[in-house]
Design an enzyme around this catalytic site. Structure first.
Site, PDB file in Angstrom:
ATOM      1  N   TYR A 168       0.848  -1.201   0.000  1.00 28.41           N
ATOM      2  CA  TYR A 168       0.000   0.000   0.000  1.00 28.41           C
ATOM      3  C   TYR A 168       0.878   1.244   0.000  1.00 28.41           C
ATOM      4  O   TYR A 168       1.799   1.355   0.814  1.00 28.41           O
ATOM      5  CB  TYR A 168      -0.891   0.008   1.252  1.00 28.41           C
ATOM      6  CG  TYR A 168      -1.724   1.263   1.385  1.00 28.41           C
ATOM      7  CD1 TYR A 168      -3.020   1.316   0.886  1.00 28.41           C
ATOM      8  CD2 TYR A 168      -1.198   2.410   1.988  1.00 28.41           C
ATOM      9  CE1 TYR A 168      -3.782   2.475   0.985  1.00 28.41           C
ATOM     10  CE2 TYR A 168      -1.950   3.574   2.083  1.00 28.41           C
ATOM     11  CZ  TYR A 168      -3.229   3.597   1.579  1.00 28.41           C
ATOM     12  OH  TYR A 168      -3.972   4.748   1.666  1.00 28.41           O
ATOM     13  N   GLU A 170      -3.541   7.269  -4.243  1.00 29.35           N
ATOM     14  CA  GLU A 170      -3.551   6.037  -3.453  1.00 29.35           C
ATOM     15  C   GLU A 170      -3.327   4.867  -4.396  1.00 29.35           C
ATOM     16  O   GLU A 170      -4.126   4.650  -5.310  1.00 29.35           O
ATOM     17  CB  GLU A 170      -4.880   5.871  -2.707  1.00 29.35           C
ATOM     18  CG  GLU A 170      -4.839   4.708  -1.730  1.00 29.35           C
ATOM     19  CD  GLU A 170      -6.172   4.489  -1.015  1.00 29.35           C
ATOM     20  OE1 GLU A 170      -7.207   4.317  -1.687  1.00 29.35           O
ATOM     21  OE2 GLU A 170      -6.169   4.498   0.228  1.00 29.35           O
TER      22      GLU A 170
END
Ligand code: GDP
Ligand code: MN
Length: 397
Positions: free
Chosen positions: A118, A206
């Protein structure tokens, strides 16, 4: 402004960030053709069909599906297009799927296991700079990771004067437990990603998952991108990516009219010049026993046309029981605004709710006279408290 995944990936790619490649399809036929092309271009036997909507959590809602043949990609697309995709990040009705991304399958088997990480970049207002947030536990359960094992989510602050320094990109690669080629690729990935963030004047990136493939390549499999609206004027190519189908219709209209509007749930509509005064006015409404129905900054030029546009806009909200217009006349003269209100009132015709107008500043007294003598159902006020009392009175009656 938010981008679709495929647009975000296009942006990343233009900065040299490696991505999971794909082709957009609007129909089953296009998806079959896209899958065949993915095979030719990237030797990708399987493809993933990914719904393109402005919402995350698509995997959990059935919006990301693996197809083992072009025919299957067509079938999946057939079922996906036109569906209301419900994910943990949408409302209960979900979002209508109008197009899909037919992407190469990047979870192919190889020497090592593929691994999901992530990475996001956003601005930390408190610290006055950007931060990279990263976790070795990327993938569909990142929210759970953040909640249950927050120590596995790291933050790296980037000094705006020094920029992203090489050791900071290395820190990310270390935290992901990478070595050799994958380590080098990750450092390069993070650096390019940050350059893309700055270069596009983004507000948020993101990348989840950022994938280490079985042959140690680092690629962005997903891309959630929010751009800074105030910087769009210098990115015409990105501005052209706006998909108004995905946005709230009243937001789209407000933008077209150049009104700074945010809908709220209350019963008193308000029209104000200047964001600070608008905030103060919302407080005032609350103190008078009402609830603001919206935030609306009409900007510095509160001329008759803008007043009319704003008035029509507020009146679309059926919860509105009263309208408070609060204008400070600095450069703009109050008598002009007052005349604007009267003209707008006459043009719109029947306004079913009481309108309270508080004008303060240059020519405020003349303005009040215009309002009071207009013979319309408009109440004029000069002092803030007067306006508040009128709101209370109107709501009580
Ligand atoms: P999101 O659920 O909206 O965040 O959509 P993502 O693009 O992140 O995809 C969700 C999940 O689908 C990923 O976490 C992966 O586990 C899976 N996925 C995405 N691309 C592929 C792929 O190429 N092959 C396989 N097997 N799974 C994939
Ligand atoms: Mn994702």
């Amino acid at each position: 402004m938010n981008l679709h995944e495929y647009q975000g990936k296009e942006l990343l790619k233009s900065f040299g960030v490696k991505i999971q490649e794909g082709i957009v399809a609007h129909t089953a036929e296009e998806a079959v053709a896209a899958a065949i092309q993915m095979k030719e271009l990237y030797n990708s036997g399987w493809v993933v069909v990914k719904a393109q909507v402005h919402a995350g959590g698509r995997g959990k809602g059935g919006g990301v599906k693996l197809a083992k043949s072009p025919e299957q990609a067509g079938e999946i697309t057939q079922a996906m297009i036109g569906m209301q995709l419900v994910t943990p990040q949408t409302s209960a009705e979900g979002k209508l799927v109008r197009k899909v991304l037919v992407a190469q399958d990047v979870f192919y088997p190889g020497a090592n296991e593929p691994k999901e990480f992530y990475i996001s970049i956003l601005t930390d207002r408190g610290r006055g700079g950007n931060v990279i947030v990263y976790s070795p536990d990327g993938g569909m359960d990142i929210e759970k990771v953040a909640e249950e094992t927050p120590e596995r989510v790291h933050t790296e602050f980037i000094d705006p004067l020094l920029g992203l320094r090489p050791f900071q990109a290395q820190k990310v690669a270390f935290a992901f437990g990478l070595s050799g080629q994958a380590f080098k690729e990750m450092v390069d990935f993070v650096q390019r990603l940050y350059a893309a963030f700055l270069g596009s004047d983004a507000a948020m990136f993101e990348i989840n998952p950022c994938l280490k493939t079985s042959d140690d390549k680092i690629i962005a499999v997903d891309a959630k991108v929010t751009l800074d609206d105030n910087a769009l004027y210098r990115h015409k190519d990105l501005e052209a990516m706006r998909d108004t189908d995905e946005e709230d219709p009243s937001d789209v209209e407000a933008q077209a009219l150049d009104l700074n509007y945010v809908k709220l749930d209350g019963n008193v509509g308000c029209m104000v010049n200047g964001a600070g005064l608008a905030m103060a006015t919302m407080d005032l409404i609350q103190l008078s026993g009402g609830e603001p129905a919206n935030f609306l900054d009409v900007g510095g030029t509160a001329d008759a046309q803008r007043v009319e546009n704003a008035m029509r806009f507020i009146l679309k909200d059926k919860n509105v029981k009263a309208i408070l217009i609060n204008i400070f006349g600095g450069i703009v003269r109050c008598d002009r605004v007052a005349q604007g209100v009267v003209d707008a009132y006459k043009k719109i015709g029947d306004i079913p709710v009481p309108v309270i107008v508080r004008l303060q500043g240059t020519n405020a007294d003349i303005a009040k006279k215009i309002i009071d003598e207009s013979g319309l159902k408009v109440m004029g006020a000069v002092e803030f408290q007067e306006a508040a009392d009128l709101v209370s009175k109107v709501l009580a009656s």
